[in-house]
Design an enzyme around this catalytic site. Structure first.
Site, mmCIF file in Angstrom:
data_model
loop_
_atom_site.group_PDB
_atom_site.id
_atom_site.type_symbol
_atom_site.label_atom_id
_atom_site.label_comp_id
_atom_site.label_asym_id
_atom_site.label_seq_id
_atom_site.Cartn_x
_atom_site.Cartn_y
_atom_site.Cartn_z
ATOM 1 N N TYR A 157 -2.661 85.507 11.898
ATOM 2 C CA TYR A 157 -1.520 84.560 11.540
ATOM 3 C C TYR A 157 -0.024 85.449 10.975
ATOM 4 O O TYR A 157 0.558 85.396 11.248
ATOM 5 C CB TYR A 157 -2.538 84.101 9.729
ATOM 6 C CG TYR A 157 -1.643 83.065 9.434
ATOM 7 C CD1 TYR A 157 -1.185 80.985 9.743
ATOM 8 C CD2 TYR A 157 -0.879 82.826 8.197
ATOM 9 C CE1 TYR A 157 -0.522 80.583 9.209
ATOM 10 C CE2 TYR A 157 -0.281 82.004 6.977
ATOM 11 C CZ TYR A 157 -0.545 81.260 8.283
ATOM 12 O OH TYR A 157 0.061 79.907 7.521
ATOM 13 N N ARG A 213 -8.599 77.878 0.084
ATOM 14 C CA ARG A 213 -7.365 78.180 -0.639
ATOM 15 C C ARG A 213 -8.139 78.303 -2.105
ATOM 16 O O ARG A 213 -8.618 77.457 -2.086
ATOM 17 C CB ARG A 213 -6.433 77.403 -0.511
ATOM 18 C CG ARG A 213 -5.751 77.291 0.644
ATOM 19 C CD ARG A 213 -4.210 76.563 0.893
ATOM 20 N NE ARG A 213 -4.359 75.845 1.926
ATOM 21 C CZ ARG A 213 -3.270 76.190 2.799
ATOM 22 N NH1 ARG A 213 -2.495 77.044 2.034
ATOM 23 N NH2 ARG A 213 -2.835 74.812 4.184
ATOM 24 N N PHE A 269 -10.913 75.805 -6.232
ATOM 25 C CA PHE A 269 -11.182 76.168 -8.289
ATOM 26 C C PHE A 269 -11.306 74.775 -8.604
ATOM 27 O O PHE A 269 -12.363 74.216 -9.334
ATOM 28 C CB PHE A 269 -9.718 76.988 -8.781
ATOM 29 C CG PHE A 269 -9.982 78.222 -9.054
ATOM 30 C CD1 PHE A 269 -11.055 78.999 -8.303
ATOM 31 C CD2 PHE A 269 -9.013 79.099 -9.620
ATOM 32 C CE1 PHE A 269 -11.590 80.456 -7.904
ATOM 33 C CE2 PHE A 269 -9.228 80.756 -9.227
ATOM 34 C CZ PHE A 269 -10.448 81.509 -8.315
HETATM 35 N N1 UDP Z 1 -9.142 83.206 -4.188
HETATM 36 C C1 UDP Z 1 -9.992 83.802 -5.220
HETATM 37 N N2 UDP Z 1 -10.997 82.686 -4.761
HETATM 38 C C2 UDP Z 1 -11.414 82.259 -4.069
HETATM 39 C C3 UDP Z 1 -10.471 81.337 -3.295
HETATM 40 C C4 UDP Z 1 -9.655 82.433 -2.778
HETATM 41 O O1 UDP Z 1 -10.202 83.651 -5.669
HETATM 42 O O2 UDP Z 1 -12.418 80.814 -3.693
HETATM 43 C C5 UDP Z 1 -7.890 84.494 -4.397
HETATM 44 C C6 UDP Z 1 -7.929 85.024 -2.435
HETATM 45 O O3 UDP Z 1 -8.188 86.685 -2.587
HETATM 46 C C7 UDP Z 1 -6.365 85.790 -3.194
HETATM 47 C C8 UDP Z 1 -5.643 84.165 -3.785
HETATM 48 O O4 UDP Z 1 -6.481 84.029 -4.237
HETATM 49 O O5 UDP Z 1 -5.761 86.285 -3.474
HETATM 50 C C9 UDP Z 1 -4.905 83.191 -3.237
HETATM 51 O O6 UDP Z 1 -6.374 82.868 -2.528
HETATM 52 P P1 UDP Z 1 -5.011 81.781 -1.102
HETATM 53 O O7 UDP Z 1 -6.610 81.777 0.530
HETATM 54 O O8 UDP Z 1 -5.441 80.393 -1.654
HETATM 55 O O9 UDP Z 1 -3.963 82.034 -0.137
HETATM 56 P P2 UDP Z 1 -3.542 83.281 0.236
HETATM 57 O O10 UDP Z 1 -2.528 83.638 -0.870
HETATM 58 O O11 UDP Z 1 -4.106 84.583 0.025
HETATM 59 O O12 UDP Z 1 -3.216 82.727 1.737
#
Ligand code: UDP
Length: 311
Positions: free
Chosen positions: A143, A184, A189
């Site tokens: 990506y 995400r 959450f």
């Molecule tokens: N994350 C988390 N729990 C989840 C999903 C994601 O703690 O169930 C964390 C992930 O490790 C990252 C942040 O949340 O640090 C954002 O993750 P996301 O996949 O939404 O987007 P990214 O910014 O990584 O593309």
């Protein structure tokens, strides 16, 4: 204008279809429905200014339009990692297919790149002038590097053929029409909290992100679309109110009134430890100013997911 939106049935795409239709444009929504959803566009199907084209961006296509907005690519971490070679093709073959239409029709194109081009940033917040810290061989590279290559290809079309390009770097965005299972942090959450499941915080939860409500991002995209100054970007769009993931989990629990607890699980490989857009350029050139605060945006998103989970 007749605007082609590639990835028009996705989260950002379908919200953009809605805005452009409201602005009076004709919308051609191109999607292969890999992560896009028919539900997202069902409400526009009776509108005579709306058309759907089933097409994979990585295969050549010929189109008639006055403007192209390129959004087609699986964008959540689990989705883009599911078939990494296909993700790379969507970015690289996809942008060639888009740019060949742009060149033939001599029309402007707005491409959505990503904050992932900064990788695990060594400069914080990230201005567009920061060249990034990206691993070429990690599980995120399909990506990150695909998006970086797409930017390069656009700028070479601009230099070689004078293509009218507009490049946006989209930071984490959330809101209605996100997929409930795209993995995400925002959708995970909220869905976990509404279902009474533990919220899965990856690592120690001290990594940071800033979350932009979808209507603010769409404002930025339309401002850029209408900008006639010849500004090419790349320009950051997002919200610069920064959260640790753990604080974000607590906020979701409080806004949903959930009894869910927090559960710490392993941090995925190469997860950037901090991310926050420097919005100086967007403010200066586009007059961009995100307005929706996180509580207001999350409340709207929570109501959306409540409806989705009932079905
Ligand atoms: N994350 C988390 N729990 C989840 C999903 C994601 O703690 O169930 C964390 C992930 O490790 C990252 C942040 O949340 O640090 C954002 O993750 P996301 O996949 O939404 O987007 P990214 O910014 O990584 O593309």
């Amino acid at each position: 204008m007749k605007v082609l939106i590639t990835g028009g049935a996705g989260f950002i795409g379908s919200n953009l279809c809605e805005r452009l239709l409201k602005m009076g444009h004709e919308v051609l929504c191109l999607d292969n429905f890999y992560t896009g959803s028919k539900n997202n566009i069902a409400e526009f199907l009776g509108n005579s200014k709306f058309e759907v084209i089933r097409q994979d961006i990585s295969e050549p296509f010929l189109i008639e339009a006055d403007f192209i907005i390129n959004l087609a690519c699986p964008a959540s971490v689990p989705h883009y990692q599911k078939d990494p070679l296909k993700t790379m093709k969507d970015n690289v073959y996809g942008i060639f297919n888009v740019m060949e239409n742009v060149r033939r029709l001599k029309i402007p194109v707005l491409h959505t790149s990503t904050s992932e081009v900064y990788g695990s940033p060594g400069v914080h917040p990230q201005p567009e002038s920061y060249n990034g810290n990206v691993n070429t061989v990690s599980i995120r590279s399909c990506y990150d590097e695909g998006k970086r290559a797409a930017e390069t290809i656009m700028f070479d079309y601009h230099r070689r053929y004078g293509a009218d390009i507009k490049v946006v770097r989209v930071f984490n965005t959330y809101g209605p029409k996100m997929l409930e299972n795209d993995g995400r942090v925002v959708s995970n959450f909220i869905v976990q909290a509404l279902q009474g499941d533990d919220l899965t915080v990856y690592g120690n939860g001290k990594q940071t992100r800033s979350f932009c409500y979808i209507s603010d991002l769409i404002d930025g995209i339309t401002l850029f679309m209408e900008n006639k100054s010849g500004f090419t970007g790349p320009v950051n769009l997002g919200n610069n109110y920064e959260f640790t993931v753990i604080d974000f989990a607590k906020l979701v629990i409080s806004l949903t009134g959930s009894k869910s607890k927090i559960r710490f699980v392993e941090l995925p490989k190469d997860d950037p430890i901090q991310r926050n857009p420097d919005l100086t350029l967007a403010r200066k050139i586009l007059g961009y100013n995100p307005k929706v605060d996180i509580e207001e945006g999350l409340k709207k998103t929570i109501s959306y997911f409540k409806k989705v989970l009932k079905h």
